[in-house]
Design a protein around this motif. Structure first.
Motif, PDB file in Angstrom:
ATOM      1  N   TYR A   5      66.266  62.373  -5.585  1.00  0.00           N
ATOM      2  CA  TYR A   5      66.318  62.507  -4.134  1.00  0.00           C
ATOM      3  C   TYR A   5      66.625  63.950  -3.744  1.00  0.00           C
ATOM      4  N   LYS A   6      67.540  64.582  -4.472  1.00  0.00           N
ATOM      5  CA  LYS A   6      67.853  66.000  -4.211  1.00  0.00           C
ATOM      6  C   LYS A   6      66.614  66.859  -4.446  1.00  0.00           C
ATOM      7  N   LEU A   7      65.880  66.571  -5.511  1.00  0.00           N
ATOM      8  CA  LEU A   7      64.664  67.327  -5.801  1.00  0.00           C
ATOM      9  C   LEU A   7      63.653  67.157  -4.670  1.00  0.00           C
ATOM     10  N   MET A   8      63.502  65.952  -4.179  1.00  0.00           N
ATOM     11  CA  MET A   8      62.573  65.694  -3.076  1.00  0.00           C
ATOM     12  C   MET A   8      62.989  66.477  -1.823  1.00  0.00           C
ATOM     13  N   LEU A   9      64.293  66.493  -1.514  1.00  0.00           N
ATOM     14  CA  LEU A   9      64.775  67.232  -0.345  1.00  0.00           C
ATOM     15  C   LEU A   9      64.589  68.740  -0.521  1.00  0.00           C
ATOM     16  N   LEU A  10      64.816  69.235  -1.728  1.00  0.00           N
ATOM     17  CA  LEU A  10      64.603  70.658  -2.007  1.00  0.00           C
ATOM     18  C   LEU A  10      63.140  71.025  -1.810  1.00  0.00           C
ATOM     19  N   LYS A  11      62.245  70.177  -2.296  1.00  0.00           N
ATOM     20  CA  LYS A  11      60.816  70.441  -2.123  1.00  0.00           C
ATOM     21  C   LYS A  11      60.436  70.439  -0.647  1.00  0.00           C
ATOM     22  N   LYS A  12      61.012  69.561   0.135  1.00  0.00           N
ATOM     23  CA  LYS A  12      60.745  69.552   1.574  1.00  0.00           C
ATOM     24  C   LYS A  12      61.260  70.828   2.224  1.00  0.00           C
ATOM     25  N   ASP A  13      62.447  71.271   1.816  1.00  0.00           N
ATOM     26  CA  ASP A  13      63.017  72.516   2.340  1.00  0.00           C
ATOM     27  C   ASP A  13      62.088  73.694   2.049  1.00  0.00           C
ATOM     28  N   LEU A  14      61.521  73.712   0.844  1.00  0.00           N
ATOM     29  CA  LEU A  14      60.633  74.797   0.434  1.00  0.00           C
ATOM     30  C   LEU A  14      59.182  74.558   0.834  1.00  0.00           C
ATOM     31  N   GLN A  15      58.924  73.451   1.505  1.00  0.00           N
ATOM     32  CA  GLN A  15      57.591  73.058   1.971  1.00  0.00           C
ATOM     33  C   GLN A  15      56.593  72.966   0.812  1.00  0.00           C
ATOM     34  N   MET A  16      57.016  72.312  -0.254  1.00  0.00           N
ATOM     35  CA  MET A  16      56.167  72.090  -1.421  1.00  0.00           C
ATOM     36  C   MET A  16      55.737  70.629  -1.454  1.00  0.00           C
ATOM     37  N   THR A  17      54.489  70.415  -1.784  1.00  0.00           N
ATOM     38  CA  THR A  17      53.987  69.042  -1.821  1.00  0.00           C
ATOM     39  C   THR A  17      53.535  68.606  -3.210  1.00  0.00           C
ATOM     40  N   THR A  18      53.374  69.555  -4.129  1.00  0.00           N
ATOM     41  CA  THR A  18      52.923  69.194  -5.473  1.00  0.00           C
ATOM     42  C   THR A  18      54.108  69.124  -6.430  1.00  0.00           C
ATOM     43  N   GLY A  51      73.903  68.740   0.292  1.00  0.00           N
ATOM     44  CA  GLY A  51      73.220  69.688   1.168  1.00  0.00           C
ATOM     45  C   GLY A  51      73.467  71.124   0.758  1.00  0.00           C
ATOM     46  N   ILE A  52      74.700  71.429   0.401  1.00  0.00           N
ATOM     47  CA  ILE A  52      75.021  72.784  -0.037  1.00  0.00           C
ATOM     48  C   ILE A  52      74.323  73.098  -1.359  1.00  0.00           C
ATOM     49  N   GLN A  53      74.319  72.144  -2.281  1.00  0.00           N
ATOM     50  CA  GLN A  53      73.643  72.352  -3.563  1.00  0.00           C
ATOM     51  C   GLN A  53      72.149  72.605  -3.346  1.00  0.00           C
ATOM     52  N   ILE A  54      71.531  71.848  -2.455  1.00  0.00           N
ATOM     53  CA  ILE A  54      70.104  72.014  -2.163  1.00  0.00           C
ATOM     54  C   ILE A  54      69.861  73.366  -1.495  1.00  0.00           C
ATOM     55  N   ASP A  55      70.702  73.742  -0.535  1.00  0.00           N
ATOM     56  CA  ASP A  55      70.568  75.046   0.120  1.00  0.00           C
ATOM     57  C   ASP A  55      70.715  76.179  -0.886  1.00  0.00           C
ATOM     58  N   TYR A  56      71.660  76.036  -1.824  1.00  0.00           N
ATOM     59  CA  TYR A  56      71.889  77.059  -2.838  1.00  0.00           C
ATOM     60  C   TYR A  56      70.657  77.178  -3.737  1.00  0.00           C
ATOM     61  N   ALA A  57      70.111  76.046  -4.172  1.00  0.00           N
ATOM     62  CA  ALA A  57      68.918  76.065  -5.022  1.00  0.00           C
ATOM     63  C   ALA A  57      67.730  76.685  -4.283  1.00  0.00           C
ATOM     64  N   ALA A  58      67.584  76.377  -2.996  1.00  0.00           N
ATOM     65  CA  ALA A  58      66.501  76.960  -2.202  1.00  0.00           C
ATOM     66  C   ALA A  58      66.678  78.472  -2.096  1.00  0.00           C
ATOM     67  N   TYR A  59      67.909  78.909  -1.906  1.00  0.00           N
ATOM     68  CA  TYR A  59      68.197  80.351  -1.861  1.00  0.00           C
ATOM     69  C   TYR A  59      67.829  81.004  -3.194  1.00  0.00           C
ATOM     70  N   LEU A  60      68.194  80.376  -4.309  1.00  0.00           N
ATOM     71  CA  LEU A  60      67.865  80.932  -5.622  1.00  0.00           C
ATOM     72  C   LEU A  60      66.351  81.051  -5.804  1.00  0.00           C
ATOM     73  N   PHE A  61      65.601  80.078  -5.300  1.00  0.00           N
ATOM     74  CA  PHE A  61      64.143  80.119  -5.401  1.00  0.00           C
ATOM     75  C   PHE A  61      63.575  81.235  -4.530  1.00  0.00           C
ATOM     76  N   ARG A  62      64.047  81.319  -3.289  1.00  0.00           N
ATOM     77  CA  ARG A  62      63.489  82.289  -2.345  1.00  0.00           C
ATOM     78  C   ARG A  62      63.840  83.729  -2.682  1.00  0.00           C
TER      79      ARG A  62
END
Length: 91
Positions: A5-18, A51-62
């Motif tokens: 579920y966290k992975l799915m939310l992270l992908k939505k945050d990053l606007q990834m569909t694949t 939410g914080i973990q997902i935001d942190y992972a998105a920041y690391l990606f970006r």
């Protein structure tokens, strides 16, 4: 919250569909968790922590593709607030 579920939310945050980046994003979620633990934040089963973990992972990606590598203020504030809250509950 479950890892998938966290992975799915992270992908939505990053606007990834694949699923092309799933392994890397899963690694970033684990890395974010470890970095948070290093700062003294304990894992909890709350939406705030997830939410914080997902935001942190998105920041690391970006930050890989950006000249701006400093952690966003909102993320630092969220992490500080959670850490203070956890420390206050310990006493």
């Amino acid at each position: 919250m479950e890892k998938e579920y966290k992975l799915m939310l992270l992908k939505k945050d990053l606007q990834m569909t694949t699923k092309a980046n799933d392994e890397y994003l899963d690694f970033l979620l684990s890395k974010a968790k470890e970095l948070m633990e290093r700062e003294g934040i304990r894992e909890e089963d709350t939406n705030e922590y997830a939410g914080i973990q997902i935001d942190y992972a998105a920041y690391l990606f970006r930050k890989r593709a950006s000249a701006q590598t400093a952690m966003p203020r909102f993320l630092r504030w969220e992490m500080n607030d959670l850490l203070i809250s956890q420390k206050a509950r310990q006493k």
